[in-house]
Design an enzyme around this catalytic site. Structure first.
Site, PDB file in Angstrom:
ATOM      1  N   GLU A  32       0.832  -1.222   0.000  1.00 51.06           N
ATOM      2  CA  GLU A  32       0.000   0.000   0.000  1.00 51.06           C
ATOM      3  C   GLU A  32       0.859   1.262   0.000  1.00 51.06           C
ATOM      4  O   GLU A  32       0.616   2.190   0.773  1.00 51.06           O
ATOM      5  CB  GLU A  32      -0.942  -0.015   1.207  1.00 51.06           C
ATOM      6  N   GLU A  38      -6.395  -7.980  -0.075  1.00 52.29           N
ATOM      7  CA  GLU A  38      -6.883  -8.068   1.308  1.00 52.29           C
ATOM      8  C   GLU A  38      -8.365  -7.762   1.326  1.00 52.29           C
ATOM      9  O   GLU A  38      -8.797  -6.768   0.741  1.00 52.29           O
ATOM     10  CB  GLU A  38      -6.184  -7.034   2.222  1.00 52.29           C
TER      11      GLU A  38
END
Ligand SMILES: *[C@@H]1O[C@H](CO)[C@@H](O)[C@H](O)[C@H]1NC(C)=O
Ligand SMILES: *[C@@H]1O[C@H](CO)[C@@H](O)[C@H](O)[C@H]1NC(C)=O
Ligand SMILES: *[C@@H]1O[C@H](CO)[C@@H](O)[C@H](O)[C@H]1NC(C)=O
Ligand SMILES: *[C@@H]1O[C@H](CO)[C@@H](O)[C@H](O)[C@H]1NC(C)=O
Ligand SMILES: *[C@@H]1O[C@H](CO)[C@@H](O)[C@H](O)[C@H]1NC(C)=O
Ligand SMILES: *[C@@H]1O[C@H](CO)[C@@H](O)[C@H](O)[C@H]1NC(C)=O
Length: 485
Positions: A126, A271
């Site tokens: 991320e 995720e």
């Protein structure tokens, strides 16, 4: 020859084992799990790998390339995504030679016969989160290019793809309609380059999608829209009607890719999941509701309106990680399908058929001695307690004490004991860690209260323990709360 005999043997053992039913109930195709290890005493890798096998899980996503973990995964046939932490992007962005060394030590070393089935290398994690203030913007793409080049040079680039797990906040839609989606302005240029590169290399776009955070971050968010039961709000967009935020978010990405000439790029959800503690909406019941809906949808291969068919997703998270930063919220340490000690939290059916039962717990887990640190009622000194509890919590984990959490219903003595015990356990039950100026004492009877577990530390302090203390983060909010108490 010896190998063959062994194989025959282990087949017989599996058939004879009472777990045979579980072993055969397969996880929905395309579904894997994230295996994060930011815990004070993470479970030993071999125990976790056996737990994965017992539960029929065949795909994992890691956040690093920890060698003992990869050794434990060797020869299991479990498909693996390894990861490169953000702080290593600098060196990999710098030059191809470092990337080649990285690939040699962390990829090709594991590819021997009976080795690890590595499928992806996640370059960073991320890196474009808006809260990172563009720190990694300039180095992520060069690092991705160098890692893929190094994989190609090592002759494994066809089979192993470099990609970047990306937070869903790199794209946005001002109207909330997927068709209005596009990349966030500050990262648009780099995202366009990355998307083109992934396309050229036949690598997937990996995106993390969190309906829980949509609900958490917005008080007006329509509750049912975070789940998959279709009983709440819908959003109409062109000829499509969206009944849940997961589909809408995913299709916002599909529109974004389309607008940037990458309509056919494969998407993997890196995720997705629901936490079980640390917030009023984080509990076993809602986590179960979320996973039930998600797994049923995945098993039916419904996909999203714009991408029907099988979806590839990694559930987040396999095991609670009590050392994660709680900057996003107290729930951050409670994403696991399993508790810190490999005990399942709620019934679930990973095959998506709705035959819920508890997952199979980790076997062979060793705990420290059954002893707890609690408030010594005889030495109770209210004036001193606030400071001690603040200190105990800042050096351990009190995320289960807050409003709406599993341990929120205790009286003040319970709160104090909980904090003391967490500190004591996270300091390996060291006698000196149960003092608190004489306010605390060690007891041999289980101090747990109702649904509030007073955990025992796992035996076997690893390397990570030292790392953990180095990185310990003071939960400012809790401190503030307790000093007011
Ligand atoms: C392999 O990965 C580990 C963990 O990410 C890292 O510390 C190490 O430097 C890497 N090896 C090389 C040669 O880059
Ligand atoms: C990003 O910027 C904000 C506001 O200036 C600051 O509070 C925060 O600490 C910064 N975060 C990082 C990771 O640098
Ligand atoms: C990234 O590179 C651009 C252009 O070279 C520069 O203006 C910017 O400051 C850099 N950003 C960071 C965070 O290094
Ligand atoms: C919506 O309409 C377009 C063209 O009118 C069509 O190509 C597309 O498949 C439709 N989408 C759905 C989900 O029906
Ligand atoms: C115990 O702590 C929790 C969370 O900090 C708080 O909500 C609760 O009111 C406390 N109980 C007492 C009796 O102070
Ligand atoms: C202590 O009690 C809790 C709640 O009843 C239970 O879940 C836990 O397993 C017990 N711990 C030990 C070591 O017996």
């Amino acid at each position: 020859m010896a190998r063959t005999c062994l194989l025959v043997w282990s087949c017989c053992l599996i058939l004879a084992s009472p777990n045979v039913v579980h072993v055969l109930s397969t996880v929905v195709p395309g579904v894997g799990v994230n295996w994060g290890t930011m815990a004070f005493h993470p479970l030993p890798p071999d125990i976790v790998v056996n737990m994965l096998k017992d539960n029929g899980i065949t795909k994992v996503k890691l956040f690093d390339s920890d060698s003992p973990t990869l050794k434990a995964l060797s020869g299991t046939g479990i498909e693996v995504m390894i990861g490169i932490p953000n702080n290593q992007l600098y060196i990999l962005a710098d030059g191809i030679e470092d990337a080649k060394d990285w690939v040699k030590e962390n990829v090709t070393a594991h590819l021997h016969d009976g080795g690890v089935d590595i499928k992806y290398v996640a370059v960073g994690n991320e890196p474009f989160l808006s809260s990172y203030n563009n720190t990694f913007d300039n180095i992520t793409f060069p690092a991705l290019q160098n890692v893929q080049k190094a994989l190609d040079k090592a002759g494994v680039g066809d089979k192993i793809k470099a990609t970047i797990p990306i937070n869903a906040d790199v794209y946005e839609s001002p109207s909330n309609k997927p068709s209005d989606g596009n990349f966030r302005k500050d990262v648009k240029d780099v995202m366009v380059q990355i998307v083109k590169f992934l396309q050229q290399n036949k690598a997937p776009f990996v995106v993390n999608i969190y309906p829980f955070l949509s609900l958490y971050q917005n008080a007006d968010f329509p509750f049912e829209y975070a789940f998959f039961d279709g009983s709440g709000k819908t959003i109409s967009d062109k000829n499509v009607s969206y009944t849940n935020v997961f589909d809408a978010n995913y299709d916002t990405l599909v529109w974004t890719l389309k607008k940037n000439n990458a309509e056919d790029l494969k998407i993997v959800v890196g995720e997705v999941g629901w936490p079980t503690d640390g917030n009023i909406n984080a509990n076993n019941n809602l986590a179960k509701k979320f996973y039930d809906g998600l797994l049923k949808k995945l098993a039916a291969k419904k996909g999203t309106p714009l991408r029907p068919g099988q979806l590839d997703v990694y559930l987040f998270d396999l095991i609670d990680e009590n050392q994660k930063s709680i900057a996003p919220g107290n729930f951050e340490r409670h994403w696991g399908l399993f508790r810190y000690d490999g005990q399942p939290k709620f019934p679930i059916d990973l095959s998506g058929k709705g035959n819920d039962k508890m997952l199979i717990a980790a076997k062979g887990v060793q705990y420290m001695r059954p002893q707890w640190c609690v408030l010594n009622e005889e030495n109770k000194n209210l004036a001193m307690i606030a400071n001690e509890i603040g200190y105990a919590c800042s050096e351990s984990d009190c995320t289960s004490l807050g409003y709406g959490s599993a341990c929120n219903k205790m009286d003040i003595d319970g709160n104090v004991s909980y904090a003391f015990n967490m500190y004591f356990q996270m300091h390996n039950q060291d006698e000196g860690a149960c003092d608190f100026n004489g306010l605390a004492m060690i007891v041999k009877t289980n101090a747990s209260q109702g649904s509030c577990l007073f955990p025992l530390q796992l035996a076997g302090a690893g390397e990570r323990l030292k790392l953990a203390y180095g990185a310990s983060i003071i939960p400012g909010l809790l401190l503030a709360f307790f000093t007011l108490m």
